[in-house]
Design an enzyme around this catalytic site. Sequence first.
Site, mmCIF file in Angstrom:
data_model
loop_
_atom_site.group_PDB
_atom_site.id
_atom_site.type_symbol
_atom_site.label_atom_id
_atom_site.label_comp_id
_atom_site.label_asym_id
_atom_site.label_seq_id
_atom_site.Cartn_x
_atom_site.Cartn_y
_atom_site.Cartn_z
ATOM 1 N N TRP A 151 0.825 -1.211 0.000
ATOM 2 C CA TRP A 151 0.000 0.000 0.000
ATOM 3 C C TRP A 151 0.860 1.263 0.000
ATOM 4 C CZ3 TRP A 151 -4.326 -0.451 -2.114
ATOM 5 C CH2 TRP A 151 -5.138 -1.570 -1.927
ATOM 6 N N ASP B 202 -1.097 6.629 6.678
ATOM 7 C CA ASP B 202 -2.253 5.834 6.257
ATOM 8 C C ASP B 202 -2.561 4.842 7.380
ATOM 9 O OD1 ASP B 202 -4.022 4.023 5.171
ATOM 10 O OD2 ASP B 202 -2.788 3.488 3.442
ATOM 11 N N LYS C 235 -12.501 -1.294 7.555
ATOM 12 C CA LYS C 235 -11.848 -2.374 8.314
ATOM 13 C C LYS C 235 -12.386 -2.373 9.749
ATOM 14 C CE LYS C 235 -8.759 -2.271 4.875
ATOM 15 N NZ LYS C 235 -8.800 -3.150 3.734
HETATM 16 C C1 LIG Z 1 -3.501 0.223 4.312
HETATM 17 C C2 LIG Z 1 -4.397 0.462 3.131
HETATM 18 N N1 LIG Z 1 -4.259 1.606 2.450
HETATM 19 C C3 LIG Z 1 -5.026 1.873 1.382
HETATM 20 C C4 LIG Z 1 -5.964 0.970 0.937
HETATM 21 C C5 LIG Z 1 -6.780 1.300 -0.272
HETATM 22 O O1 LIG Z 1 -8.053 1.610 0.182
HETATM 23 P P1 LIG Z 1 -9.318 1.715 -0.777
HETATM 24 O O2 LIG Z 1 -9.616 0.355 -1.260
HETATM 25 O O3 LIG Z 1 -10.351 2.281 0.163
HETATM 26 O O4 LIG Z 1 -8.972 2.665 -1.854
HETATM 27 C C6 LIG Z 1 -6.152 -0.224 1.632
HETATM 28 C C7 LIG Z 1 -7.162 -1.202 1.183
HETATM 29 O O5 LIG Z 1 -7.315 -2.273 1.682
HETATM 30 C C8 LIG Z 1 -5.343 -0.486 2.752
HETATM 31 O O6 LIG Z 1 -5.467 -1.625 3.435
#
Ligand SMILES: Cc1ncc(COP(=O)(O)O)c(C=O)c1O
Length: 416
Positions: free
Chosen positions: A115, A206, A231
Site C-alpha cells: 500500500w 495511512d 476495516k
Molecule cells: C492500508 C491500506 N491503504 C489503502 C488501501 C486502499 O483503500 P481503498 O480500497 O479504500 O482505496 C487499503 C485497502 O485495503 C489499505 O489496506
Amino acid sequence: MTESRVANFGAGPSALPESVLTEAAQGLLNFNNTGIGIAEISHRSKEFGAYIKDFEEIIREQLDVPSTHSILFVQGGGTGQFSAVVLNLLARHRLLHPDLPYDQRIMDYVVTGSWSKAAADEARRLSAGKAMLNIAADARGHSADGKSFDNIPPHSAYKFSADPALIYYCENETVNGVQFAHEDGAPTAFPFHLLPKNTLLPLVADYSSSFMSRPIPRLADHAIVYAGAQKNVGPAGLTILIVRNDCIVDVDAAARLGAVPVPIGMAYAPYAKNDSMPNTPPVLAVYISGLVMKRNQELGGVAYYEAVNRRKQEKVYEVVKEGEAKGVLRGKVKEGSGSWMNIVFGVVGDGAEGRFLAGAEKKGMKGLKGHRSVGGIRVSLYNAVTEEQTDELVAYIKEFIAEEAAKPAAVPAVET
Ligand SMILES: Cc1ncc(COP(=O)(O)O)c(C=O)c1O
C-alpha cells in the site's frame, strides 16, 4: 449469533458488530424517529447534521485529537487519499516556498509494503515535472530474500529530506502483515526522532487498517492521518481524515503560483468549511460507522480495543510459532514487525494450504486466504472479530498442526 453468520476473518470490507447491524436495519426504515430511512433522508436535515457532529466528537474524544486538527469525512477511499495528500500538501508547500525549482520540492516516502508502494507510485505519477520523490526507506532491502515486504526497516535505514513537502508512511500494511510498533523508542516504531526539527512537519500516515484498533502514537505530530472506514469502523464509502489546520490551504492560490491544480472534490478546504458536507456525504456509511463508534465508546473506547486486540494477536502468533516448531506453518514476517490486525503465514507441504482453508470453512471460518501477491494465509483480527472467534480459530489451528505433524513427512516438504 444469527445462525447463518460465520466468523469473518477477511481483510476488508470486514466484520461489523452484529448488534450494530441489527440497529442499522431499523435505521434503514426509520432514522432517529424521523419516519424516514437513513438511505433516504436529506444530508441537510437537522437530524443528520446533529448525527455527523456527534460522530465527529466521539472520534475526537476517543483518539484525543487536539484542537489544532480538524476531522473531515470524505469519499474516495484510501486510494483517493494517495492522490489527495499529494495535491493538498504540494499546494501547501508551494504557498510556503513559491519559487523552489522542482528538484528541490521533495516528497519523502517510507515504503514498507504494497500500500505504501502504491501511494509512492501515485505521488510520482501526479508530481511529474513538479516535485521529486525520495524513498526515505524501502523495507525490501532489509528482507530475508531482498525482495519481500517482511519487515519494518531498522532506524539506521531512514534518509529523510531537510524540508520535504510531505513525509508519508503506512502504519499497517494490510497485504503484507507488517506494522510499526506503537511503543515509543522500539526498534520497529516509526522513527519520529529522525524527522527534521523546528518545522510543522507535513507527516502523513495511512491508518486504513489499524484506525481505532489502538491509540495513535504522536497523533499531534502528524499533518494528516487518514483511514478508509471499511476495516475497523464501518462500511466502505467513508474515508476519515484528521488534518492539521495549516494543511487546509487555498489550493487555487497555490495553483496560481504554479502548483498542480486540485480537483474540487479532493481539496480539503471545502470539507473543512462545510462540516464535511460541501456535497452529499456517504450518508449510510456515516450512519453505520457512527453506530460502531457509539458502541466502542460504551465498551471503553480505543483503550478497550487495545487490550482485546493485544490478546487476540498474541494468541495467534503463539500458535503460528507452535506450528513453525512442528514444521507445519511458516511465519512470513520478521519478529517485531508483525501486524496486530493482519497476520500472514504459510502452510508447509503439498496441498496443505488447501486442507487448512477447507477445514476452516467447514467450521464456519471464512476470509483466511492470503492476498494473491503474498499467498499463504492471512488472519485479519479487526475490532469486530471477537476474542471468542479468535480462540476458536486458534483451537482449529492447533488441531490442524497436530494432524499435519502426525503425517509421514513428504520429501521434500515445500510451502504451497
Ligand atoms: C492500508 C491500506 N491503504 C489503502 C488501501 C486502499 O483503500 P481503498 O480500497 O479504500 O482505496 C487499503 C485497502 O485495503 C489499505 O489496506
